[in-house]
Write a protein that holds these residues in place. Structure first.
Motif, PDB file in Angstrom:
ATOM      1  N   ASP A   1       0.810  -1.223   0.000  1.00 26.90           N
ATOM      2  CA  ASP A   1       0.000   0.000   0.000  1.00 26.90           C
ATOM      3  C   ASP A   1       0.845   1.276   0.000  1.00 26.90           C
ATOM      4  OD1 ASP A   1       1.021  -0.328   2.534  1.00 26.90           O
ATOM      5  OD2 ASP A   1      -0.800   0.291   3.577  1.00 26.90           O
ATOM      6  N   ALA A   2       2.133   1.161  -0.345  1.00 24.88           N
ATOM      7  CA  ALA A   2       3.013   2.334  -0.315  1.00 24.88           C
ATOM      8  C   ALA A   2       2.500   3.445  -1.225  1.00 24.88           C
ATOM      9  CB  ALA A   2       4.433   1.938  -0.706  1.00 24.88           C
ATOM     10  N   GLU A   3       2.027   3.083  -2.400  1.00 28.71           N
ATOM     11  CA  GLU A   3       1.547   4.102  -3.334  1.00 28.71           C
ATOM     12  C   GLU A   3       0.275   4.761  -2.811  1.00 28.71           C
ATOM     13  OE1 GLU A   3       1.346   3.087  -7.401  1.00 28.71           O
ATOM     14  OE2 GLU A   3       3.426   2.389  -7.521  1.00 28.71           O
ATOM     15  N   GLU A   4      -0.546   3.991  -2.114  1.00 27.58           N
ATOM     16  CA  GLU A   4      -1.756   4.572  -1.523  1.00 27.58           C
ATOM     17  C   GLU A   4      -1.386   5.574  -0.428  1.00 27.58           C
ATOM     18  OE1 GLU A   4      -4.447   1.562  -0.205  1.00 27.58           O
ATOM     19  OE2 GLU A   4      -4.176   0.346  -2.017  1.00 27.58           O
ATOM     20  N   ILE A   5      -0.360   5.233   0.349  1.00 32.96           N
ATOM     21  CA  ILE A   5       0.104   6.142   1.403  1.00 32.96           C
ATOM     22  C   ILE A   5       0.611   7.444   0.782  1.00 32.96           C
ATOM     23  CG2 ILE A   5       1.869   6.478   3.179  1.00 32.96           C
ATOM     24  CD1 ILE A   5       1.641   3.465   3.755  1.00 32.96           C
ATOM     25  N   ILE A   6       1.360   7.324  -0.298  1.00 35.82           N
ATOM     26  CA  ILE A   6       1.871   8.523  -0.975  1.00 35.82           C
ATOM     27  C   ILE A   6       0.713   9.395  -1.440  1.00 35.82           C
ATOM     28  CG2 ILE A   6       3.119   9.344  -3.012  1.00 35.82           C
ATOM     29  CD1 ILE A   6       4.874   6.819  -2.768  1.00 35.82           C
ATOM     30  N   ALA A   7      -0.272   8.768  -2.059  1.00 35.69           N
ATOM     31  CA  ALA A   7      -1.426   9.527  -2.550  1.00 35.69           C
ATOM     32  C   ALA A   7      -2.173  10.208  -1.398  1.00 35.69           C
ATOM     33  CB  ALA A   7      -2.358   8.599  -3.317  1.00 35.69           C
ATOM     34  N   GLU A   8      -2.292   9.514  -0.271  1.00 36.46           N
ATOM     35  CA  GLU A   8      -2.984  10.085   0.889  1.00 36.46           C
ATOM     36  C   GLU A   8      -2.233  11.278   1.470  1.00 36.46           C
ATOM     37  OE1 GLU A   8      -5.834   9.478   2.329  1.00 36.46           O
ATOM     38  OE2 GLU A   8      -6.509   7.689   1.252  1.00 36.46           O
ATOM     39  N   LEU A   9      -0.919  11.276   1.288  1.00 36.19           N
ATOM     40  CA  LEU A   9      -0.105  12.364   1.837  1.00 36.19           C
ATOM     41  C   LEU A   9       0.037  13.542   0.878  1.00 36.19           C
ATOM     42  CD1 LEU A   9       2.759  10.363   3.610  1.00 36.19           C
ATOM     43  CD2 LEU A   9       0.825  11.533   4.682  1.00 36.19           C
TER      44      LEU A   9
ATOM     45  N   PRO B   1      14.965  -1.195  -2.889  1.00 41.67           N
ATOM     46  CA  PRO B   1      13.862  -0.288  -3.239  1.00 41.67           C
ATOM     47  C   PRO B   1      13.555  -0.289  -4.730  1.00 41.67           C
ATOM     48  CG  PRO B   1      15.886   0.962  -2.948  1.00 41.67           C
ATOM     49  CD  PRO B   1      16.198  -0.459  -2.540  1.00 41.67           C
ATOM     50  N   ASP B   2      12.317   0.024  -5.037  1.00 42.05           N
ATOM     51  CA  ASP B   2      11.867   0.152  -6.419  1.00 42.05           C
ATOM     52  C   ASP B   2      11.863   1.629  -6.787  1.00 42.05           C
ATOM     53  OD1 ASP B   2      10.633   0.158  -8.863  1.00 42.05           O
ATOM     54  OD2 ASP B   2       8.696  -0.576  -8.147  1.00 42.05           O
ATOM     55  N   PHE B   3      12.731   2.021  -7.714  1.00 40.47           N
ATOM     56  CA  PHE B   3      12.812   3.436  -8.095  1.00 40.47           C
ATOM     57  C   PHE B   3      11.564   3.908  -8.839  1.00 40.47           C
ATOM     58  CE2 PHE B   3      17.761   3.476  -8.185  1.00 40.47           C
ATOM     59  CZ  PHE B   3      17.755   3.379  -6.796  1.00 40.47           C
ATOM     60  N   GLY B   4      10.715   2.994  -9.231  1.00 37.43           N
ATOM     61  CA  GLY B   4       9.469   3.392  -9.859  1.00 37.43           C
ATOM     62  C   GLY B   4       8.604   4.241  -8.962  1.00 37.43           C
ATOM     63  N   VAL B   5       8.825   4.127  -7.655  1.00 41.65           N
ATOM     64  CA  VAL B   5       8.026   4.911  -6.713  1.00 41.65           C
ATOM     65  C   VAL B   5       8.349   6.402  -6.807  1.00 41.65           C
ATOM     66  CG1 VAL B   5       9.611   4.850  -4.726  1.00 41.65           C
ATOM     67  CG2 VAL B   5       7.126   4.814  -4.348  1.00 41.65           C
ATOM     68  N   LEU B   6       9.500   6.745  -7.384  1.00 40.00           N
ATOM     69  CA  LEU B   6       9.864   8.161  -7.518  1.00 40.00           C
ATOM     70  C   LEU B   6       8.844   8.926  -8.350  1.00 40.00           C
ATOM     71  CD1 LEU B   6      13.721   7.789  -8.115  1.00 40.00           C
ATOM     72  CD2 LEU B   6      12.561   8.425  -5.986  1.00 40.00           C
ATOM     73  N   ASP B   7       8.289   8.276  -9.354  1.00 39.69           N
ATOM     74  CA  ASP B   7       7.264   8.928 -10.170  1.00 39.69           C
ATOM     75  C   ASP B   7       6.045   9.284  -9.327  1.00 39.69           C
ATOM     76  OD1 ASP B   7       8.131   8.560 -13.240  1.00 39.69           O
ATOM     77  OD2 ASP B   7       8.706   6.787 -12.107  1.00 39.69           O
ATOM     78  N   ARG B   8       5.663   8.376  -8.426  1.00 41.98           N
ATOM     79  CA  ARG B   8       4.506   8.637  -7.556  1.00 41.98           C
ATOM     80  C   ARG B   8       4.796   9.791  -6.592  1.00 41.98           C
ATOM     81  NH1 ARG B   8       3.992   5.029 -10.634  1.00 41.98           N
ATOM     82  NH2 ARG B   8       3.549   6.890 -11.840  1.00 41.98           N
ATOM     83  N   LEU B   9       6.028   9.837  -6.087  1.00 43.17           N
ATOM     84  CA  LEU B   9       6.402  10.930  -5.172  1.00 43.17           C
ATOM     85  C   LEU B   9       6.323  12.271  -5.885  1.00 43.17           C
ATOM     86  CD1 LEU B   9       9.505   9.310  -3.401  1.00 43.17           C
ATOM     87  CD2 LEU B   9       7.207   9.562  -2.457  1.00 43.17           C
ATOM     88  N   ALA B  10       6.817  12.315  -7.120  1.00 43.93           N
ATOM     89  CA  ALA B  10       6.770  13.567  -7.879  1.00 43.93           C
ATOM     90  C   ALA B  10       5.329  13.976  -8.165  1.00 43.93           C
ATOM     91  CB  ALA B  10       7.549  13.407  -9.181  1.00 43.93           C
ATOM     92  N   GLU B  11       4.494  13.023  -8.538  1.00 44.85           N
ATOM     93  CA  GLU B  11       3.093  13.321  -8.821  1.00 44.85           C
ATOM     94  C   GLU B  11       2.375  13.853  -7.586  1.00 44.85           C
ATOM     95  OE1 GLU B  11       1.585   9.649 -10.228  1.00 44.85           O
ATOM     96  OE2 GLU B  11       2.715   9.697 -12.124  1.00 44.85           O
TER      97      GLU B  11
END
Length: 366
Positions: free
Chosen positions: A93-101, A120-130
């Protein structure tokens, strides 16, 4: 320009770090693990001790409940932290947490920490930027079991910094870093290098900060324009640092048949380095690791058609180092007409005005 982040656990340490030139003061409790949070009252006292002279960041131990996480981040920011750091959980649920924040990221400068030794999966960087995060930092979860450079190759670290830059995320590197690591990591031009153990007595992160250790790390990270060498008795003299006959496999070639497989490439590099006078410590050293890391970063970038391109990139990377006056790069393909080799040799130098500055001929040392 790369900034120096110093992790501190008290107002006294914060004041000492500011006085010795740290760019960011980071509130963290080393006794609580890799990313242990200090009590908010202590964060407030550190902010008061810093008195606005430097930005302050604070670690938050992210609760599993997102509502509580938002409250914890807001509380740290209200305590005076300009940046709030937390470990991004390795859960589905890491991406959901990012979206919630994301709503919090619109008001607060959030930095997500990824642990290099946990895959770590660097793909998560895109979610952080968004989501509008300020940045991302690579650290190590298991202190005492290796440094950042043990957990990830320089090529992968350069990929992380490059992806952050492309996404307009601040890129930070930390993780039991030591003084010899600094020039190697500066080649990647991260926005922030973070330290705790290297700043402490005997290199132990739970010990108090050491004034000499903080000063050493500070001196290794250039501030703005290149620092000048000590004039002394050696002004104008140069040393030659070299790597010879390093053979590495890489994808290279302009022909179609050269794609999809590796060839042996031999590198020989000689750097003319401004000589300095002074104590025999890391501040006086241009490490051959800088050359080898620059080669590895280029190799990790993927297929390159021309040896000339490799040579130019390598020379450009090495000349970013403030003490490099000139560099000769030789790149040879060994599998084209064996046992002979084919390739290119180039020499590149700093502009005369920059070289004079770095040699200390026109300004005093900083």
């Amino acid at each position: 320009m790369t900034l120096m982040l110093a992790s501190v656990l008290s107002p006294a340490e914060a004041d000492a770090a500011v006085e010795r030139g740290a760019d960011i003061i980071d509130c963290k409790d080393p006794s609580r693990g890799a990313l242990g949070a200090l009590p908010l009252a202590e964060v407030s006292r550190i902010v008061e001790a810093v008195r606005g002279r430097r930005p302050v960041s604070a670690v938050v131990e992210l609760p599993h409940d997102v509502t509580h996480a938002r409250d914890a981040i807001e509380a740290a920011a209200d305590a005076g932290a300009a940046f709030v750091k937390f470990a991004l959980p390795l859960t589905p649920d890491a991406e959901e947490i990012i979206a919630e924040l994301a709503p919090v990221a619109a008001r607060r400068r959030l930095v997500a920490v990824l642990f290099a030794d946990l895959g770590p999966d660097f793909g998560v960087l895109d979610r952080l930027a968004e989501a509008g995060f300020e940045g991302a930092m690579l650290d190590t979860a298991h202190k005492g079991k290796g440094r950042l450079l043990d957990a990830m190759s320089v090529g992968v670290l350069a990929e992380f910094v490059g992806r952050c830059r492309a996404l307009k995320l601040t890129a930070g590197l930390a993780g039991s870093l030591e003084s010899p690591d600094v020039p190697r990591l500066l080649v990647m031009a991260p926005d922030v290098l973070g330290f705790r153990g290297a700043l402490c007595a005997e290199g132990e992160r739970r010990n108090a900060l050491s004034a000499s250790a903080v000063s050493l790390i500070r001196d290794l990270i250039p501030r703005g324009a290149p620092s000048a060498a000590e004039p002394g008795d050696h002004a104008g003299e140069v040393d030659h640092v070299f790597v010879r006959d390093l053979v590495m496999p890489m994808e290279i070639g302009a022909y179609g048949f050269e794609r999809g497989h590796t060839q042996r490439v031999r590198f020989s590099v000689e750097v003319e380095v401004f000589r300095t006078s002074g104590p025999d410590d890391m501040r006086m050293v241009f490490s051959y690791d800088v050359v080898m890391d620059a080669i590895k970063i280029i190799l990790a970038s993927g297929h390159i058609e021309l040896v000339e391109t490799i040579a130019e990139r390598l020379a450009e990377s090495i000349l970013l180092h403030e003490r490099a006056r000139a560099v000769t790069v030789e790149v040879e393909k060994l599998d084209v007409v064996p046992p002979a080799s084919v390739g290119v040799r180039i020499r590149r130098a700093r502009p005369a005005s920059v070289a004079a500055f770095a040699a200390g001929s026109s300004v005093s040392s900083l």
